[in-house]
Design a protein around this motif. Sequence first.
Motif, PDB file in Angstrom:
ATOM      1  N   UNK A 168      33.500 -28.596  77.805  1.00  0.00           N
ATOM      2  CA  UNK A 168      34.790 -28.095  78.534  1.00  0.00           C
ATOM      3  C   UNK A 168      34.557 -27.882  80.061  1.00  0.00           C
ATOM      4  N   UNK A 169      35.870 -28.295  80.850  1.00  0.00           N
ATOM      5  CA  UNK A 169      35.511 -28.200  82.274  1.00  0.00           C
ATOM      6  C   UNK A 169      36.505 -27.009  82.766  1.00  0.00           C
ATOM      7  N   UNK A 170      35.818 -26.450  83.871  1.00  0.00           N
ATOM      8  CA  UNK A 170      36.581 -25.246  84.474  1.00  0.00           C
ATOM      9  C   UNK A 170      38.296 -25.642  84.811  1.00  0.00           C
ATOM     10  N   UNK A 202      25.778 -33.239  81.016  1.00  0.00           N
ATOM     11  CA  UNK A 202      25.021 -32.095  79.869  1.00  0.00           C
ATOM     12  C   UNK A 202      23.531 -32.309  79.943  1.00  0.00           C
ATOM     13  N   UNK A 203      22.760 -32.924  80.735  1.00  0.00           N
ATOM     14  CA  UNK A 203      21.530 -33.220  80.761  1.00  0.00           C
ATOM     15  C   UNK A 203      20.620 -33.581  79.320  1.00  0.00           C
ATOM     16  N   UNK A 238      22.107 -28.926  79.190  1.00  0.00           N
ATOM     17  CA  UNK A 238      22.147 -28.266  80.494  1.00  0.00           C
ATOM     18  C   UNK A 238      23.486 -28.714  81.160  1.00  0.00           C
ATOM     19  N   UNK A 239      24.398 -27.767  81.075  1.00  0.00           N
ATOM     20  CA  UNK A 239      25.716 -28.373  81.533  1.00  0.00           C
ATOM     21  C   UNK A 239      25.718 -28.242  83.296  1.00  0.00           C
ATOM     22  N   UNK A 243      31.018 -28.472  87.389  1.00  0.00           N
ATOM     23  CA  UNK A 243      31.753 -29.548  86.476  1.00  0.00           C
ATOM     24  C   UNK A 243      31.973 -29.200  85.159  1.00  0.00           C
ATOM     25  N   UNK A 244      30.901 -28.716  84.407  1.00  0.00           N
ATOM     26  CA  UNK A 244      30.911 -28.528  83.108  1.00  0.00           C
ATOM     27  C   UNK A 244      30.958 -26.940  82.988  1.00  0.00           C
ATOM     28  N   UNK A 245      31.810 -26.403  82.317  1.00  0.00           N
ATOM     29  CA  UNK A 245      31.693 -24.686  82.161  1.00  0.00           C
ATOM     30  C   UNK A 245      30.782 -24.408  81.061  1.00  0.00           C
ATOM     31  N   UNK A 246      30.984 -25.079  79.881  1.00  0.00           N
ATOM     32  CA  UNK A 246      30.238 -24.941  78.704  1.00  0.00           C
ATOM     33  C   UNK A 246      29.957 -26.503  78.166  1.00  0.00           C
ATOM     34  N   UNK A 247      29.050 -26.562  76.975  1.00  0.00           N
ATOM     35  CA  UNK A 247      28.733 -27.635  76.385  1.00  0.00           C
ATOM     36  C   UNK A 247      27.927 -27.186  75.098  1.00  0.00           C
ATOM     37  N   UNK A 248      28.105 -27.507  74.046  1.00  0.00           N
ATOM     38  CA  UNK A 248      27.448 -27.204  72.910  1.00  0.00           C
ATOM     39  C   UNK A 248      27.826 -28.275  71.557  1.00  0.00           C
ATOM     40  N   UNK A 249      26.832 -28.172  70.663  1.00  0.00           N
ATOM     41  CA  UNK A 249      26.878 -28.893  69.538  1.00  0.00           C
ATOM     42  C   UNK A 249      28.207 -28.052  68.475  1.00  0.00           C
TER      43      UNK A 249
END
Length: 289
Positions: A168-170, A202-203, A238-239, A243-249
């Motif tokens: 998700x983006x801010x 997201x690295x 690694x968000x 640019x990326x507020x959070x990233x997850x599976x």
Amino acid sequence: EFQLDVNPLLSRSTVDRSEMLRRDAGVNSDVWTSGRVMFVDPKNRTPLLDDNQVAFQRAIEFGDVPPPNAVLLGRAAGIGYWAMRVDHGHEAGAVLSDRDAGLFTTAVGLLSWHDNANYCAACGAATVRVRAGWERRCTGCDREEYPRTDPAVICLVHDGADQVLLARQPGWPAGRYSVIAGFVEVGESLEACVHREIAEEVGVEVSDVRYLGSQPWPFPRSLMLGFAAVADPAEPVRPNDGEIEDARWMHREEVRAALDAEGTAVNGLRMPPGISIAHRMLRGWATQR
């Protein structure tokens, strides 16, 4: 392997966009006098009728020839369709038919280009519309300019089983997550862009990149090229800060429940809107057998 569940709404144009319709002044005149006009406001909205059809008006009501601010969208069933800017409109979005969605997408893209192409990039002189709105010509150096489309990749990253990597983006609505997207750089292939964007955002390193489908996104002038790729959930996510507020599976069942809620949050999770190719990609993955 999963595919898009259906063709994205804004990719469903059924209109003849032949270049010959734009080049021939005589054809233009015939297409205008028997045609219909769509009005698009400065916020890129168009008026709708009660049955969610675009509220077209007869072109001949605005003169015997196309006015300078009219752009030709194409022809369907012998009827020419045009667009012009107005001061008012109405949300259209996912309620449009295939024909109207294609016309609306073209209208927004073309009119937005004209809004920002009044002067020549080479000499600075004023430009004028020609070829039914599909070209601008410089009044100073006679340079030709055409509508521009910026390619962007959008990629659904999954683990080859039941997990998908969403971010998700801010500034997005609370709980909104989606697949990862980014613009193609000069000299870059689409596949290379997928690898670079996922790594930057997201690295994560991906493999098995494959094409799914595309969708024009004229806000203002993008073409979204959909891909799928595989990554390892054990690899750290690694968000990209800022640019990326959070990233997850997320698990397939979690995503499917949020998709079925049609915009309503389920356990705090919202999916992208149905008009987007991101929604179609996620639904195709979540419902695969």
